[in-house]
Enzyme design. Structure first.
Site, mmCIF file in Angstrom:
data_model
loop_
_atom_site.group_PDB
_atom_site.id
_atom_site.type_symbol
_atom_site.label_atom_id
_atom_site.label_comp_id
_atom_site.label_asym_id
_atom_site.label_seq_id
_atom_site.Cartn_x
_atom_site.Cartn_y
_atom_site.Cartn_z
ATOM 1 N N ASP A 142 -61.543 -8.038 39.117
ATOM 2 C CA ASP A 142 -62.109 -6.849 39.314
ATOM 3 C C ASP A 142 -62.237 -6.208 37.924
ATOM 4 O O ASP A 142 -61.301 -6.248 37.776
ATOM 5 C CB ASP A 142 -62.419 -6.139 40.652
ATOM 6 C CG ASP A 142 -61.056 -6.047 41.323
ATOM 7 O OD1 ASP A 142 -59.804 -5.598 40.455
ATOM 8 O OD2 ASP A 142 -61.244 -6.346 42.274
ATOM 9 N N LYS A 165 -65.828 -26.043 71.706
ATOM 10 C CA LYS A 165 -66.730 -25.751 70.543
ATOM 11 C C LYS A 165 -66.930 -25.140 68.988
ATOM 12 O O LYS A 165 -67.825 -25.133 68.538
ATOM 13 C CB LYS A 165 -68.340 -25.378 71.352
ATOM 14 C CG LYS A 165 -69.054 -25.997 72.535
ATOM 15 C CD LYS A 165 -69.801 -24.800 72.916
ATOM 16 C CE LYS A 165 -71.666 -25.813 73.324
ATOM 17 N NZ LYS A 165 -73.029 -25.357 73.675
ATOM 18 N N TRP A 193 -73.672 -32.518 53.222
ATOM 19 C CA TRP A 193 -74.465 -31.463 55.260
ATOM 20 C C TRP A 193 -75.634 -31.577 55.424
ATOM 21 O O TRP A 193 -76.660 -31.758 56.067
ATOM 22 C CB TRP A 193 -74.486 -29.619 55.108
ATOM 23 C CG TRP A 193 -72.992 -28.990 55.160
ATOM 24 C CD1 TRP A 193 -72.708 -27.924 54.863
ATOM 25 C CD2 TRP A 193 -71.667 -29.752 56.168
ATOM 26 N NE1 TRP A 193 -71.448 -27.673 55.323
ATOM 27 C CE2 TRP A 193 -70.966 -28.982 55.871
ATOM 28 C CE3 TRP A 193 -71.725 -31.040 57.632
ATOM 29 C CZ2 TRP A 193 -69.733 -28.803 57.196
ATOM 30 C CZ3 TRP A 193 -70.622 -31.208 58.498
ATOM 31 C CH2 TRP A 193 -69.468 -29.997 58.507
ATOM 32 N N THR A 208 -71.188 -25.694 59.494
ATOM 33 C CA THR A 208 -69.785 -25.621 60.399
ATOM 34 C C THR A 208 -70.035 -23.807 59.992
ATOM 35 O O THR A 208 -68.943 -23.041 59.352
ATOM 36 C CB THR A 208 -68.832 -25.781 59.657
ATOM 37 O OG1 THR A 208 -68.372 -25.852 58.478
ATOM 38 C CG2 THR A 208 -69.132 -27.421 60.546
ATOM 39 N N PRO A 209 -70.329 -23.044 60.262
ATOM 40 C CA PRO A 209 -71.089 -21.275 60.209
ATOM 41 C C PRO A 209 -69.285 -20.934 60.763
ATOM 42 O O PRO A 209 -69.311 -21.677 61.304
ATOM 43 C CB PRO A 209 -72.146 -20.416 60.324
ATOM 44 C CG PRO A 209 -72.611 -21.837 61.521
ATOM 45 C CD PRO A 209 -72.034 -23.165 60.880
#
Lengths: 144, 144, 144, 144
Positions: free
Chosen positions: C17, C90, C47, C59-60
């Site tokens: 930046d 989970k 995926w 796998t969010p």
């Protein structure tokens, strides 16, 4: 043949869009990285150092022209081959060929970009302004 | 004059590079958003819906040609004006003019991009392959 | 010790930046790539294939917690070391340590991220909805 | 209640990944823009000016903690509500709540990020080094 360098890219999941293919501005991002890698591999110091010693802050784009031939997707490795096609007084044209090794060993062209760039330095009086400068002879010699 | 839509962009700190100016692939990103905004403002449903109802997954680029005229930096607001310059059987050319309102009220051109795009759908037999299709007549009518 | 994989990153000019340091969302981008590289190096298929064969689309993230210790800049090479710290019914927690080799050969910690992720599949009735699923036993076995 | 500002985001096609949802580092990008927008809306001048007049080059992150509650996708408009939750001697915590207006008019939480930041200036002797500084009293007063 002009000096050519190569830059490798792994295409990541997050580089791809909902159509499952590379979101194309990423090709511009990779070509920009390949442009800088070209200069570094030719022996130039980092912009950071050139900024301090010679006032050169980079080689911003004046023009870009890219043809997209095939889509690429995540999990693939691409190679960007970069060379300077033409040096002019104040600008130069860099060409990036992005290829992928196909399953049968042949090289597939994914896209090809032609960039016109100029070396710029900060204006002496207004350091927020960037000014184009003649292509430095020593840099040109290193990169040919 | 062809139908023209506008898309506004705030330039953010993170859109700029160490030289303090917009990192140029962001212009491609904004032009892509402006391209889609054009279709939405012309009355097309989202790609997501077109994908389901008609198999159209988007309008990927075949070619892009951008001229960069002035630098932009964070804190500025840019306007992208978009129109279709030419419709052909299987492709079309979209033009994006990115401008900034100068302090004196005049409009400054930041950059201008000319994109060649095609409508694509998934291949019936191999859904991972995208295939160009003729420009749909109803879509063309909506966008002219 | 849990299985650990490494993922290398070259920091590019465009990743930084106007302060000259890595724009931090790029660290999240690299950790995401490292997360996927972990699964691939453990032997999972892409995926794309898991989506087709088992409906798993990725796998969010459910949660991310990152500490930034030192800044990094372009021209540097970073290493992301990734492991799964904990598997639950989970969800699972993946840890990414991003380091840089200092001039004296020691390893400097740049940042460290702890991600909570879940495997998800498309809902059978509404394919636009993603649903968390139990961590597949075979995948867990491969990755431990 | 502490001062709160809002920042609007249109989610674009290119912000989404092959799963069709926002690629999560974009949330960090938007929170960063919202962080700066907060300071601008509170009356601070741009970093560029603060860099020149007071040596302040920004408020880099020390730590970020984000919970992702629901996915978002392109075509949606999100609102980021930002406030400073706590000011300490050298750091402060900024909270960003990202919400979406649901079809029934209620507000849905998409994700929530808690950032620890510090004001930094360039080191007097080595301008490539950034140093944390006490939170300036006048800035704190403007933002509360």
């Amino acid at each position: 043949m002009p000096r050519t360098t190569t830059y490798r890219v792994r295409v990541e999941f997050g580089d791809c869009d909902p159509a499952g293919i590379v979101f194309f501005p990423n090709f511009s991002r990779w070509m920009d990285a390949a442009s800088l890698a070209f200069f570094m591999q030719c022996g130039l110091p980092p912009w950071r150092e050139l900024a301090r010693t010679r006032g050169i802050v980079g080689t911003p784009l004046l023009e870009i022209h890219t043809r997209f031939v095939k889509a690429a997707t995540y999990g693939e490795e691409l190679v960007v081959a970069t060379q300077v096609e033409e040096w002019r007084a104040k600008t130069f044209t860099q060409v990036h060929r992005v290829t992928r090794r196909a399953a049968d060993g042949t090289e597939e062209l994914i896209c090809e970009g032609r960039e016109t760039r100029a070396f710029v330095r900060r204006d002496a009086e207004d350091p927020d302004r960037l000014r184009a400068m003649p292509v430095p002879e020593d840099i040109r010699a290193l990169c040919t």
